[in-house]
Design a protein around this motif. Structure first.
Motif, mmCIF file in Angstrom:
data_model
loop_
_atom_site.group_PDB
_atom_site.id
_atom_site.type_symbol
_atom_site.label_atom_id
_atom_site.label_comp_id
_atom_site.label_asym_id
_atom_site.label_seq_id
_atom_site.Cartn_x
_atom_site.Cartn_y
_atom_site.Cartn_z
ATOM 1 N N THR B 93 0.839 -1.193 0.000
ATOM 2 C CA THR B 93 0.000 0.000 0.000
ATOM 3 C C THR B 93 0.872 1.239 0.000
ATOM 4 N N ALA B 94 0.753 2.065 -1.030
ATOM 5 C CA ALA B 94 1.608 3.254 -1.100
ATOM 6 C C ALA B 94 0.877 4.405 -1.769
ATOM 7 N N PHE B 95 0.857 5.508 -1.066
ATOM 8 C CA PHE B 95 0.312 6.739 -1.636
ATOM 9 C C PHE B 95 1.291 7.865 -1.325
ATOM 10 N N GLN B 96 1.038 9.027 -1.913
ATOM 11 C CA GLN B 96 1.894 10.181 -1.663
ATOM 12 C C GLN B 96 1.854 10.489 -0.159
ATOM 13 N N PRO B 97 2.992 10.439 0.516
ATOM 14 C CA PRO B 97 2.991 10.491 1.989
ATOM 15 C C PRO B 97 2.529 11.819 2.574
ATOM 16 N N ASP B 98 2.688 12.924 1.835
ATOM 17 C CA ASP B 98 2.362 14.230 2.413
ATOM 18 C C ASP B 98 0.935 14.682 2.125
ATOM 19 N N LEU B 99 0.187 13.908 1.363
ATOM 20 C CA LEU B 99 -1.196 14.311 1.067
ATOM 21 C C LEU B 99 -2.139 13.793 2.151
ATOM 22 N N THR B 100 -3.196 14.577 2.403
ATOM 23 C CA THR B 100 -4.202 14.128 3.369
ATOM 24 C C THR B 100 -5.088 13.073 2.718
ATOM 25 N N LEU B 101 -5.863 12.382 3.557
ATOM 26 C CA LEU B 101 -6.725 11.328 3.009
ATOM 27 C C LEU B 101 -7.772 11.923 2.064
ATOM 28 N N ILE B 102 -8.285 13.110 2.407
ATOM 29 C CA ILE B 102 -9.266 13.744 1.513
ATOM 30 C C ILE B 102 -8.616 14.015 0.151
#
Lengths: 262, 260
Positions: B93-102
């Motif tokens: 599981t990997a997403f841009q670490p600095d973005l909020t969930l919204i």
């Protein structure tokens, strides 16, 4: 239950996808304090330190030379170290893999990353120019700032293209950072930042003349001073374009979306 | 699943797929189909080729040979169109670490052609128990929370085909049950689901059909009940069996060499 398929959803247009990705990149950059510090504080610090080294009152020409050095060094710190580390980090953590499962052309993901880095470099340049104008009473015109932005775009692209080669050749973010720092230090050394070029052997002076950091810096000084470009400036601009084309092509061709040791 | 779906074209058709990594053959002539509303479980030990197979369907890895079609569209010829029909949850599981969930929910739904405003993003996060974390960054989430976000993002655009690679890894029992309910609802709405798992309990509870892989090949395929029935007299199963009755796990271990 119904066996009807959920309706097919069209992929977003390239323009829409670009806007979404660019917004996300810029939002991420704005939240990353370390990145913000590198982007703006480092060039300003170089400017302040540089001017403070000048004995007596710094002439406008001298201030513009230091502005050029600060902006170009800031751009290469951000472009070489920041961009390559972020890109390899994204690949290492699987963010690219995740993005590539969406219906967006993969090349757009890279283009947006590069353009976001470039936008940050141009912003840092403007900050340095504003600080110089306010603190050291130099008076940039719209034309010189616009010309400076053009030169910074060339210099920034050469940094990003060079970083792309580093990304292609490294598997881990730590290795990318280490290699990028090494390239940066060698580039700075070759500008004569540590030892003046005049005392170098002729061969090494010729090598130094063709490094992208020196080319960008040498092109930016007359541009900021509002001087028309002579043959030397066109030579420098040509050199930068050559760097962008060669390293850009190598970096893109050798780029791998998936991580792993090589 | 609705049996009438079997008379319609499959949402996923994998035909004689071969995947090589250099000299290593990861997937060796695998074929299977998934129909609308059907949950197919891919089982196999680590290195069996499950993730490699999914990676080809997702367009992340090129197959050496074979054909993949999603909702009738050739994945090799039209990768973007195919990805528009899919929801993918990756093993990592990997997403841009600095973005909020919204921001992440809005970004990924937008990239799938679906505009989601902040209120709708929060409503989606609420459904997976992440409402309170809506304004936190991805890097601040626990592993289980990251997993729940990944599932939300994979399914928010109501894809025709969902590929879920070990979706319950790292989840607590409550979250795992919620996820099972979600997958069943999704299949009930007509989405075809491919699920990889190491949990026989999960496979038996969720999957309409199972495909057991080992060393890149399909060793057996069928409903959980069919597999148990078919192999209960097999001497390999007898060797791995620990209780009186043959279980799915006994069959799995026997077919994948776990009991040797």
């Amino acid at each position: 239950m119904s066996a009807a398929l959920p309706g097919p959803r069209p992929a977003p247009s390239v323009r829409r996808a670009f806007t979404l990705l660019a917004t996300a990149e810029l939002a991420g950059m704005a939240k990353n304090r370390r990145s913000l510090l590198w982007t703006t504080a480092v060039p300003v610090a170089i400017l302040v330190l540089g001017v403070s080294q000048v004995s007596g009152h710094a002439s406008p020409g001298r201030v513009w030379a230091i502005v050029a050095l600060a902006a170009v060094m800031g751009a290469f710190v951000l472009g070489l170290v920041g961009y390559s580390t972020d890109l390899v980090g994204y690949r290492e953590r699987g963010v690219f893999r995740r993005l590539r499962t969406t219906p967006v052309p993969a090349s757009l993901i890279l283009v947006v990353r590069a353009m976001a880095a470039l936008a940050a470099m141009l912003l840092a340049f403007l900050v340095v120019v504003v600080v110089a104008a306010l603190a050291y009473h130099v008076h940039p015109t719209v034309a010189t700032v616009a010309g400076g932005l053009g030169v910074m775009a060339l210099g920034g692209l050469s940094a990003v293209a060079l970083a792309q080669v580093i990304v292609a050749r490294t598997a881990r973010a730590q290795s990318a950072t280490a290699l990028a720092r090494l390239v940066l230090m060698v580039s700075l050394f070759l500008t004569g930042f540590f030892i003046r070029l005049q005392v170098w052997p002729v061969f090494w002076r010729h090598v130094a003349e063709w490094t992208p950091v020196r080319l960008a810096g040498a092109l930016l000084v007359p541009t900021l001073q509002g001087q028309p470009w002579g043959p030397t400036a066109w030579h420098d601009a040509g050199g930068l374009v050559a760097w962008i084309v060669v390293t850009g092509v190598v970096g893109v061709v050798a780029f791998r979306w998936e991580g792993g040791d090589r | 699943m609705d049996q009438s779906a079997l008379h319609e074209p499959p949402v996923l058709d994998v035909d004689q797929l071969v995947v090589d990594y250099g000299p290593v053959r990861a997937v060796d002539g695998v074929s299977f189909r998934v129909f609308a509303g059907e949950v197919v479980g891919l089982l196999g030990p680590n290195g069996a080729g499950k993730t490699s197979l999914l990676s080809v369907v997702e367009g992340l890895v090129a197959a050496r040979s074979g054909r993949v079609t999603v909702a009738g569209v050739d994945a090799r010829q039209h990768p973007v169109a195919v990805r528009a029909q899919m929801g993918v949850q990756l093993q990592q599981t990997a997403f841009q670490p600095d973005l909020t969930l919204i921001q992440l929910v809005r970004l990924y739904s937008g990239l799938h052609g679906m505009e989601v405003d902040t209120a709708a993003a929060i409503a989606g996060l609420d459904r997976v128990g992440l409402r309170r974390e809506a304004r936190r960054r991805f890097s601040q989430l626990s592993g289980g929370q990251q997993q729940r976000l990944a599932l939300l993002v994979a399914l928010i655009h109501e894809p025709a085909l969902a590929l879920l690679d070990e979706p319950t890894t790292g989840l607590d029992p409550q979250s795992r049950r919620e996820l099972w309910d979600r997958i069943e609802r999704l299949a009930g709405e007509g989405t075809g689901v491919v699920l990889t798992t190491h949990s026989m309990e999960e496979a038996a509870a969720l999957a309409d059909r199972l495909v057991i892989m080992h060393h890149g090949r399909v060793r057996a395929a069928g409903t959980p009940e069919q597999l148990v029935q078919e192999f209960q007299g097999d001497p390999r199963v007898a060797r791995s069996q620990r209780g009186q009755a043959t279980t799915l796990e006994d069959v799995f271990l026997a077919l994948t060499g776990g009991a040797q």
